[in-house]
Design an enzyme around this catalytic site. Sequence first.
Site, short mmCIF file in Angstrom:
data_model
loop_
_atom_site.label_atom_id
_atom_site.label_comp_id
_atom_site.label_asym_id
_atom_site.label_seq_id
_atom_site.Cartn_x
_atom_site.Cartn_y
_atom_site.Cartn_z
N ASP A 126 -3.65 7.96 -18.16
CA ASP A 126 -2.44 8.20 -17.37
C ASP A 126 -2.78 8.46 -15.90
OD1 ASP A 126 0.04 8.85 -16.44
OD2 ASP A 126 0.27 10.68 -17.63
N ARG A 178 0.81 -1.22 0.00
CA ARG A 178 0.00 0.00 0.00
C ARG A 178 0.85 1.27 0.00
NH1 ARG A 178 -5.26 -1.23 0.58
NH2 ARG A 178 -5.80 0.95 1.05
#
Length: 278
Positions: free
Chosen positions: A124, A63
Site C-alpha cells: 500500500d 508530477r
Amino acid sequence: MFDLDAYLTRIDMPARPTPDAAGLSRLQRAHRLAIPFENFDVVLGRGIAIDSASVFAKLVTARRGGYCFEQNRLFGDALDALGFAHVPLLARVWLGIDPDGGPVPPLTHTFSRVTVEGQDWIADPGFGGSYAPIMPMEDGAEAEAPDGARFRLRTDPRHGWMLERLGSAAATDGRGAGPGWQPQYAFTGEPAVAADLAMGNLWSATAPGTRFTSASIASIVLPHGFASLTDRNYRRIAAGTTNEGEITDPRVYRMRLSLMFGISLTVEEVAGLGLFAG
C-alpha cells in the site's frame, strides 16, 4: 499501454525490482518517497478520475500526487507491467474511531494483495496517514517502518483483518494518536471489482463534510520520517526531530508544497483552496 520506464523514472528507481518480496518492498517504498499523497483536485472541484490513462497523466506526466484510489491504480498498473500477481482490496479507515463501538466507516481506502511465490502480501503506497511496509497476510505479522513505528496485522472477529500501528503520532498526519496499538484500517480480503472502486472513489471525492471534501491534505514519506500538511498546519519528523507550525502566508504555503512535497500549484489554485483571507 503502461510506460514502465517513465514510471520507474518518476519514482527514482534506476532498475526494475526483482520479482520477489524484497523487490515488491523496494517498489512500494520508492513510490511513496517520490509521489505525494494529496487531495487538492477534490477541494478545487475537479473530481478524481481513476482510469489508468488519467492517473498516469496526473501522477507521472504532470508530477502531481493523488489519494489512495489514484496511487494504487498507478501502483497496480506497475505491478501488472512487472508481472506481479495482485488484486485490489477495499478497507474501512478506523483512525480516531473506536473499532469496538464507534460508527462503522465506509469503504474509502484501497490497496493491493500481492501474491509472491505462494505467499499473500498487503502492499500500500497510497495511505496518506502514515507509512506501513509490505506485510505478509498472516495473523500476528509485524513489520517496522523506517520511521521506527511498528505495524501489526491481525484477524478480527468483527472486521476480518485489522492493520494496527504502534509509534509516535508525530510520524502520522495527526490522526490515530494515543497509547498502545492504534487501528489504521480493516478489510475482509474480498477482491474489489471496478464498480466497487468507482463507488468508493465517488464517495471520497464528493460526500459533504468528509475529510477529503472539507480539508486540503498533503503528505509524503521521508527516508526516516514523514511530513504532512493539513490545511495550514505543517508537521515534519525526520531522524527523531519534529518541526510543526501554522502557515499564514500563501507564498510560504506554495513554497512548502513545492520544496517538501514536490507539488506545484499556481497562485490561483492556492487561492481556490480557500485557506487564506483576501
